[in-house]
Design a protein around this motif. Sequence first.
Motif, PDB file in Angstrom:
ATOM      1  N   PRO A  27      47.142  45.249  35.614  1.00 27.31           N
ATOM      2  CA  PRO A  27      46.050  44.997  34.682  1.00 27.31           C
ATOM      3  C   PRO A  27      46.545  44.328  33.402  1.00 27.31           C
ATOM      4  O   PRO A  27      47.461  44.806  32.756  1.00 27.31           O
ATOM      5  N   VAL A  28      45.926  43.203  33.094  1.00 29.72           N
ATOM      6  CA  VAL A  28      46.242  42.533  31.838  1.00 29.72           C
ATOM      7  C   VAL A  28      45.382  43.176  30.772  1.00 29.72           C
ATOM      8  O   VAL A  28      44.189  43.358  30.954  1.00 29.72           O
ATOM      9  N   ILE A  29      45.986  43.544  29.671  1.00 27.40           N
ATOM     10  CA  ILE A  29      45.191  44.200  28.650  1.00 27.40           C
ATOM     11  C   ILE A  29      44.715  43.182  27.620  1.00 27.40           C
ATOM     12  O   ILE A  29      43.628  43.285  27.080  1.00 27.40           O
ATOM     13  N   SER A  30      45.526  42.169  27.378  1.00 30.25           N
ATOM     14  CA  SER A  30      45.020  41.122  26.497  1.00 30.25           C
ATOM     15  C   SER A  30      45.765  39.825  26.757  1.00 30.25           C
ATOM     16  O   SER A  30      46.935  39.827  27.127  1.00 30.25           O
TER      17      SER A  30
ATOM     18  N   LYS B 404      49.362  40.726  27.247  1.00 27.65           N
ATOM     19  CA  LYS B 404      49.805  42.124  27.247  1.00 27.65           C
ATOM     20  C   LYS B 404      49.396  42.792  28.551  1.00 27.65           C
ATOM     21  O   LYS B 404      48.219  42.803  28.896  1.00 27.65           O
ATOM     22  N   TYR B 405      50.374  43.354  29.231  1.00 28.59           N
ATOM     23  CA  TYR B 405      50.063  44.069  30.455  1.00 28.59           C
ATOM     24  C   TYR B 405      49.891  45.534  30.167  1.00 28.59           C
ATOM     25  O   TYR B 405      50.529  46.088  29.280  1.00 28.59           O
ATOM     26  N   SER B 406      49.051  46.135  30.963  1.00 27.49           N
ATOM     27  CA  SER B 406      48.871  47.562  30.816  1.00 27.49           C
ATOM     28  C   SER B 406      49.782  48.253  31.821  1.00 27.49           C
ATOM     29  O   SER B 406      49.386  48.544  32.935  1.00 27.49           O
ATOM     30  N   VAL B 407      51.042  48.441  31.436  1.00 25.79           N
ATOM     31  CA  VAL B 407      51.979  49.117  32.327  1.00 25.79           C
ATOM     32  C   VAL B 407      52.027  50.573  31.916  1.00 25.79           C
ATOM     33  O   VAL B 407      52.650  50.945  30.940  1.00 25.79           O
ATOM     34  N   THR B 408      51.305  51.385  32.663  1.00 24.83           N
ATOM     35  CA  THR B 408      51.203  52.797  32.313  1.00 24.83           C
ATOM     36  C   THR B 408      51.945  53.613  33.360  1.00 24.83           C
ATOM     37  O   THR B 408      52.547  53.058  34.282  1.00 24.83           O
ATOM     38  N   ALA B 409      51.855  54.926  33.198  1.00 27.67           N
ATOM     39  CA  ALA B 409      52.480  55.814  34.171  1.00 27.67           C
ATOM     40  C   ALA B 409      52.007  55.476  35.586  1.00 27.67           C
ATOM     41  O   ALA B 409      52.776  55.540  36.543  1.00 27.67           O
ATOM     42  N   PHE B 411      51.357  52.664  36.926  1.00 28.66           N
ATOM     43  CA  PHE B 411      52.095  51.530  37.479  1.00 28.66           C
ATOM     44  C   PHE B 411      53.351  52.024  38.190  1.00 28.66           C
ATOM     45  O   PHE B 411      53.617  51.670  39.344  1.00 28.66           O
TER      46      PHE B 411
END
Lengths: 185, 814
Positions: A27-30, B404-409, B411
């Motif tokens: 997922p790209v956040i921005s 900006k990627y959402s690399v969370t737990a 992922f």
Amino acid sequence: MNTKKVLTIIALLAVVVFVFYAVNATPVISDNEWTYIGGMEWYQTYDQGAAVAQETGKPMLVYFWTIWCTYCEKMQTEVFPYPPTKKILEEDFVRVAIDMDVNKEDTNRFNVQAPPQELFLDESGDIITRIPGYIPEEAFLDVLTQVRDLHKSRKKTVITPGVEAKNALTNTNETEHIKEDQPNR
Amino acid sequence: MLKSDTLLYLSIALGAAIIYLLTLEILKKTDRHSHQIKWLVRTFCGLLVFDFILLSYYFYSSNFTVAYVWQFSSKYYPVWYRLSGVLAGQTGTLLFWAALIAIGALWLNETKGKETDFVKKSLIIVVILGMYFTVLTVIDSPFKTIYQDEPSLLAQNNPDLTVNFVPEDGNGLNPLLIDPWMATHPFTTFLGYAGTAVPFAGAIVYLFMTFLGRSEAAAQKMWVDKGIQWLRVSWLFATLSMVFGGIWAYKSLGWGGFWAWDPVETAMLLPWLMLTAAIHTVVEHRRDGRKYTILAPVLTAFTFSMVVYATMVTRSGIFESVHAFISGAVGRYIILLTGISFVLPLALGAVKYVKSDVKEREEKSLLNRTNIFYAAILTLLVITFISFFGITYPPIAKQVYGVKYSVTAQFFNLWIYPFFILMFLLIGLGLHYRPSKKKEVVNTFLFFTALTIVAALIRPNENFNIIDYTGIVTAEKPMLYAIIGGVSALSVIPPSIYVLYAVEERWKAKMSTFKKRHLKVKEAGILIIHIGVILIGIGAVYASLFVSDFSGELNINEPGKIVSLSPANAHEGFGRLGTWGVHPQEGTSPYSIQLIEFKEIEDYGAGENTGVPPPPSPGLSLREFYGKLQSGNIEESYQVRGVIDDVIQTEHVTYVKLAESGEQLWVAIDKLDNIPTGITVLAEGTLMADFPSPTLKKTFDLIMFASHMEEYRPGAGSPYKTVEQLHLAVYKGDKRIGHGIAKKEVFKNGDANRVMVDRSLTDDVFVSFSGLSGTKAPVTVKIKPLMNWIWIGSIFFIVGITMTILSDKERPTL
């Protein structure tokens, strides 16, 4: 070819597949244009949002976040995507997400000290209410609905645009209740 | 203070001399300078260790004229927390690291075979590393005084800071760090980190010597014998570090539990995974010198590279993480070192691969020890790569593409889980494998693999999804996410049983064949570690997926009352059901909570432990006061100290009766409202005998007319922390499932919430309390299943590795 080479190739393939998916499907956040939170597109600066708000007469939600803040993650994965919340946000609000690490100007403009923070403004840029910190989804939905209804009713009754109403909302203890859980860092 | 910096400069000079002499000896092939070198290395090491001890002493003695001590300590802390301040900042950790590397150099210096080229070259590399970290320490010295450290917080608050100014107290640690686990975490971390320097040097020298075609066998024996124990010890400390950090994060709110894939946590995992892979290759390489002649040294060298990389993540300021609060000049040098430490072994390994003509004997069948080992190591490396990529790619993408990627737990959980399960199956296969029983081994493997696939498909409910892929917020959900994310958590069970079965089979088959005790101990150690893997695996999966979350509100004026808990946010991540049968919409739960006792505590700390005697109590106690009067020692005014026993209010004057150990004294003062009885006060004023009070119609034999009265608190002037403390019990139905203390501590520089954790083998009862609002005490209760399996598994790790370290009879002696 020996088995070890075959195994190495398999492992490298796994890595390639992973990198491909990770780059394309994480997922790209921005990006340079939008911020994507809760499956919605958000403006990245206050000025962009304010212009749209003025044009459409909708209230604004300005959300302050950073990528490292865990309570922001909770806001983004639990609070904003909550279906009734999402519906209201999409239909009745101009959404602005300020990345505090990047957009220092707007962070300072509203004197925001720590993420997350949610700020409601009317179309002329007056602050309706401010939620300093994380707020569970049901409570957020309550505030959101109140702000929306207030804003709508204010538009119908043309008595001195909403001064009492605005005071009424900012003075309620609603926002005080919500303060809990502000993570201290 | 300047002297300590001088010592650092001196160590750098000594390092340069050592390198010069060693190079001379290697080039001229002599041992002529060996005596000088021996003593130079000893002094080099001694100086750095002394510097570190000196810095620790400044912390011990609360020398607040040292800026670093001022920043991270307070005289009220117990000695343990004062000392933990040494590693609270960057400069102290760099010095510690330099000192530890110097100890590595000393070890090489005193070891057997120090006259060989191999050890000399390794020593050069280790000394260079030691010097590098010493230089970094000097750049931002921990010995700077508050007078030198111009822009410091202290100087900002005290514009007229002069050389005579000595601060009363330090700024203190972040209150969250005042915790036994956090006090030990940095020590174990850096012991683990520093331990990789010697194997790194050995591996580099081995690669360098053998690609030139020199004596492979001699060099191999040398570096493996020198390296393996260092690797094991590093692994032990890296494990301890992660366990301590994990326990702390588990108890600290806002950290997302024992493991949240925060960039810094992930960065710490990288050296650990690399150490695990390296140890396995080195062990195989040691058994058979023709195996892993390139992979073993390259992975060994990479352990150090990963350590430096982890430091870069925490300290360079590139990465956005809660840890990354410090950045500065030192960051750049650490990035440089990271680059060099990755490129060097990779380049040497590549050259050796091209030049090498050593052929490994290929076994005919597919299933053999080599292949199983190799597959397991590759799986470990893939897991390492995913972790590495997950923390490395986002900052790069941000810099390069502005994305900006959402690399969370999620992922990491998503991508690592399949390899994690594969790893378990391979561990089982590897432990079970015996050349004589190939058929049985294959069948067992296939049986458990099939069972794993079946288990992966059984989902009693949505909570069993390995990740909550419905919560991923993108326009489209990639198919792989749904497939892997939808795997059932039950899939961890069959491979775990497989490993346990394999452990048992191996125990039965192997133990009887070993005659020597140390071999038995070593084998048992290895098996214990692998059981630990299983316990941690099961614990981690279930403790993160099946947390139940409740909230309630207690009233401090109603102790004993049982308040029922309602499921708050019972779904972790949007879309999840509540757990253990509690549905978020139901609004009730079988759980309730009881306040047993509320306490408000003021803690005056350990001021008396600083070595400085506490200031004498001001004023005279009543006994001293009357003693003085009786001895005829009459003064104009007195300062007395006593406990308020009684208060009489009149229109303009307040009469206060002080009492203490049988003595008493009345004090009159201009009207003061709201004076509580029972507190100790200091009163200062003149005396009058036989004073008739017109309003009270009473004559006082002796009274003090006080001009001034204030509350007196023994020890420090004010408490160094105040505590709101709840003694709680949690019930499920009528059964008490947990009890303990949750509290909020307020320090002058912030506050910290200490949670209540009541542990049991099946679940932890976890209560957090973040302070009163009025008389209300809102609490959050979490039930976390199988949490302790993680910590028990960690104990298995520690016991197991210690057994293998101690039983390695071939270890080189000094």
